[in-house]
Motif scaffolding. Structure first.
Motif, PDB file in Angstrom:
ATOM      1  N   TRP A 344       1.897   0.189 -10.774  1.00 56.06           N
ATOM      2  CA  TRP A 344       1.099   1.300 -10.245  1.00 56.06           C
ATOM      3  C   TRP A 344       1.440   1.518  -8.772  1.00 56.06           C
ATOM      4  O   TRP A 344       1.667   0.562  -8.028  1.00 56.06           O
ATOM      5  N   THR A 345       1.430   2.775  -8.367  1.00 52.03           N
ATOM      6  CA  THR A 345       1.533   3.135  -6.946  1.00 52.03           C
ATOM      7  C   THR A 345       0.514   4.227  -6.673  1.00 52.03           C
ATOM      8  O   THR A 345       0.153   5.005  -7.583  1.00 52.03           O
ATOM      9  N   GLY A 346       0.037   4.271  -5.416  1.00 52.71           N
ATOM     10  CA  GLY A 346      -0.952   5.288  -5.077  1.00 52.71           C
ATOM     11  C   GLY A 346      -1.181   5.366  -3.587  1.00 52.71           C
ATOM     12  O   GLY A 346      -0.458   4.741  -2.782  1.00 52.71           O
ATOM     13  N   PRO A 347      -2.196   6.138  -3.178  1.00 57.27           N
ATOM     14  CA  PRO A 347      -2.483   6.326  -1.743  1.00 57.27           C
ATOM     15  C   PRO A 347      -2.726   4.992  -1.043  1.00 57.27           C
ATOM     16  O   PRO A 347      -3.108   3.999  -1.658  1.00 57.27           O
ATOM     17  N   ASN A 348      -2.491   5.049   0.278  1.00 55.51           N
ATOM     18  CA  ASN A 348      -2.727   3.893   1.151  1.00 55.51           C
ATOM     19  C   ASN A 348      -1.873   2.703   0.732  1.00 55.51           C
ATOM     20  O   ASN A 348      -2.298   1.550   0.796  1.00 55.51           O
ATOM     21  N   ASN A 349      -0.646   3.019   0.232  1.00 52.62           N
ATOM     22  CA  ASN A 349       0.316   1.971  -0.153  1.00 52.62           C
ATOM     23  C   ASN A 349      -0.218   1.087  -1.283  1.00 52.62           C
ATOM     24  O   ASN A 349       0.120  -0.100  -1.383  1.00 52.62           O
ATOM     25  N   PHE A 350      -1.043   1.659  -2.110  1.00 53.19           N
ATOM     26  CA  PHE A 350      -1.580   0.881  -3.238  1.00 53.19           C
ATOM     27  C   PHE A 350      -0.472   0.539  -4.233  1.00 53.19           C
ATOM     28  O   PHE A 350       0.342   1.393  -4.600  1.00 53.19           O
TER      29      PHE A 350
END
Length: 698
Positions: A344-350
């Motif tokens: 998974w990848t997402g906002p704030n370098n998640f």
């Protein structure tokens, strides 16, 4: 030869005659001869006559022969060599009704039945009418030869077994030869796993013999063998392929004239090279290719195979839109059958590497698009897929309430709610509701105890907290000691229990003497006399809650022995009178002197026989059931007697050994004095002595 007309005859020359006298003689000349006969008649006259016997030559057979022995079917000639004269003729006879009238006849195709004896008669016929004959014979041997039968043409596949077959009736042995250097003496040899080099003519010879001759005959035949050359099938296809891709597949086998494919999901094709578009996991499996090779109408096949693995790339199932209120955890979920990894990848370098990651306590800044990527493996081969999720984190009001609040009844309940909410809703377990920010209930009663929940709303987010309110009921005793009667020396357990209030109780017992403690819910009382007790209960949380209770402990006394002994010391046996003076009160009185010396009576006389010190214990059970235990004030001492005895030496007294020494013994001591008395001696018929070892002469 015959003569007549005369009485006597004389013949000449007599060498070839059977006799020389008589009217009849037999002539046996070897060549033409003139015979004469002389005869005399009765008158004595002599006459002479002649006759010529012409001798024709008998044929002379020199040899009778044949060109045998011969193999069946091979021409055989008969021959006779003889002298001839006149007109010569020949007559041959033999097996199977054979006959011929030439001098040297030929049997062009003799059979086995033509073996045997052949006879020939030679006849000379002369112009003078004479016929002369001579006979001879010869034996002819014919070796039976049968046709050699073979399969004239073989066409077979490379790698199969070539079974050569030959048959000839009567053959005794066989011989084969063929390519590349084949030879065999078997009638029906087998060549395993033939190769194309084995193609060609195979010559076989059958051998025939006969017991009547050493001649060996043969029969020959040819078998033509064609080997269909084959070659392995090389199947080329991708070992691993991602679902939905195109699989390009091909096969090659040098010399093949046709190809046939068979594979999973009923796949088939007659092309040497083909493709499978949009492959699915069901296309995984073993693909087989049959290559066909042919010579004429005979076809041969070889099969090759290869494995195709289609890595499933399944859809990623996600919740496309996730909306939460902070700070609730955001649970992102994904699943894809067969996926080996999730990313998974997402906002704030998640980032996360699990299929169902959780964002703990996210803030509204965590809102945005989250992408999940999956991988699907088959060995070292990897395929990928992806999907997205929209996450929205809504702000909410956070607040806390005291978890628990305890009040005494008739107190005022006040609970403050947070500021800033658009709506407030209070719910009470007793049915209470309110839409005010703060909860206020004056003069609260125990029936209003329970859970109170405040829900505040800001936008779509609702935050709830609850407080547990307990309103204490008034204090009341649930357990108090009853009025009781006990014996002095007994201990009685006293209980106190309450209900209502906070449950945190304090108890005060008065008077506190003869108790383990003046406070506490459990006491052990052991008063020595009848006592009236006052019990007070207090609620620590609500000081104005107090209850009281009074009870009495009636104490009965056991009989008190009044034992006075005449003395406490004396010699054994020590006999005394025992009287406790409790006859009016006591039901049972027991004296225990020790050493299992027990007497049960309240007034008796008793002698102690054994010396020693005795601590007398008295148990007195009153008629009221109370038992008292007492110890006499002084030990009873019984002094032992010495218990003396004596012996003497010598044991046996004689007139020669009559001086006797007496030796005393005793059981108890110390000894303070000894007194001896001897009877039968002294002035008065006895005498005495106070020495320890006296002597006497008897």
């Amino acid at each position: 030869l015959t003569a007549n007309g005369a009485p006597t005859y004389s013949w000449a020359p007599g060498a070839t005659l059977s006799g020389t006298f008589g009217a009849n003689v037999t002539a046996n000349p070897a060549a033409t001869t003139i015979y004469s006969v002389s005869f005399t008649n009765t008158a004595g006259c002599i006459g002479t006559q002649t006759t010529q016997v012409i001798v024709n030559p008998t044929p002379t057979i020199v040899t009778v022969s044949n060109t045998g022995p011969a193999c069946q079917g091979t021409p055989v000639s008969l021959a006779v060599n003889s002298s001839v004269a006149g007109v010569t003729s020949y007559a041959w006879t033999g097996p199977l009704g054979y006959n011929a009238n030439t001098q040297n006849p030929t049997i062009t195709s003799p059979a086995a039945g033509n073996s045997g004896a052949y006879s020939v008669t030679v006849t000379n016929t002369y112009t003078n009418g004479g016929v002369c004959q001579a006979s001879g014979s010869t034996n002819m041997g014919i070796v039976p030869v049968a046709p050699l039968v073979v399969t004239p043409t073989f066409t077979l596949c490379q790698g199969t077994n070539l079974n050569l077959v030959a048959g000839a009736t009567g053959a005794t042995s066989y011989s084969w030869s063929g390519p590349p250097a084949f030879s065999s003496v078997s009638q029906n040899p087998t060549i395993p796993g033939v190769l194309p080099a084995s193609s060609g003519n195979y010559n076989v010879t059958a051998y025939f013999t006969s017991s009547s001759t050493t001649l060996i005959c043969t029969s020959n035949a040819v078998t033509n063998v064609s080997v269909v050359a084959t070659s392995p099938v090389n199947v080329v296809l991708p070992n691993n392929l991602c679902q939905y891709a195109t699989a390009n597949i091909s096969a090659s086998a040098p010399g093949a004239v046709a190809y046939s494919w068979a594979g999973p999901s009923n796949f088939s094709s007659n092309l040497q090279a083909t493709s499978i578009s949009n492959v699915q996991p069901s296309n995984s499996g073993q693909y087989f290719v049959t290559a066909t090779f042919a010579i004429g109408s005979v076809s041969c096949t070889t099969i090759g195979s290869n494995q195709l693995s289609v890595v499933p790339v399944n859809p990623i199932i996600v919740t496309p839109t996730v909306s939460i209120c902070e700070p609730a955890n955001a649970n992102l979920s994904s699943s894809s059958i067969g996926a080996a990894t999730y990313s998974w990848t997402g906002p704030n370098n998640f980032t996360a590497l699990t299929p169902n990651p959780t964002l703990f306590f996210p803030t509204p800044a965590a809102s945005g698009i989250y992408t999940v990527s999956t991988s699907y493996n088959n060995g070292s081969f990897t395929c990928y897929n992806s999907n997205t999720v929209q996450l929205t984190v809504n702000p909410r009001i956070t607040f806390t309430l005291d978890a628990f609040k305890r009040l005494c009844y008739n107190d005022m309940l006040t609970v403050n709610g947070p500021a800033g909410a658009t709506t407030y809703t209070w719910f009470g377990s007793s049915g209470f509701t309110s839409n005010t920010q703060n909860l206020v209930i004056p003069g609260i009663q125990p029936s209003q105890s329970g859970s109170y929940t405040l829900s505040v709303q800001l936008g779509p987010c609702i935050t709830s907290q609850k407080i547990l309110v307990e309103v204490l009921t008034p204090l009341a005793f649930t357990l108090t000691p009853p009025n009781q009667t006990i014996c002095r020396g007994d201990s009685v357990k006293l209980f106190a229990g309450s209900t209502g209030g906070s449950g945190n109780y304090a108890y005060v017992w008065n008077p506190g003497v003869f108790l383990g403690s003046p406070t506490g819910s459990v006491q052990y009382g052991h008063p020595i006399g009848t006592t009236v007790y006052n019990l007070t209960g207090h609620d620590i949380a609500c000081p104005n809650y107090t209850v009281s209770y009074t009870f009495t402990l009636q104490v009965n006394q056991p009989p008190m022995p009044d034992l006075i002994l005449e003395k406490e010391q004396g010699c054994q046996p020590l006999c005394l009178f025992y009287n406790t003076k409790t006859q009016n009160e006591s039901a049972v009185t027991t004296f225990d002197f020790g050493n299992s010396m027990i007497m049960q009576s309240d007034s008796f006389s008793y002698c102690i026989d054994q010396p020693g010190t005795y601590n007398l214990k008295i148990t007195s059970q009153g008629q009221n059931g109370c038992i008292g235990h007492y110890t006499y004030g002084a030990p009873i001492v019984v002094w032992p007697k010495p218990q003396s005895d004596f012996g003497w030496n010598p044991d046996v007294v004689t007139t020669s050994n009559n001086q006797v020494v007496f030796d005393p013994t005793h059981k108890y001591g110390p000894i303070t004095s000894m007194n001896w008395m001897f009877s039968g001696t002294g002035i008065n018929g006895y005498d005495t002595s106070n020495v320890e070892h006296p002597q006497r002469v008897f």
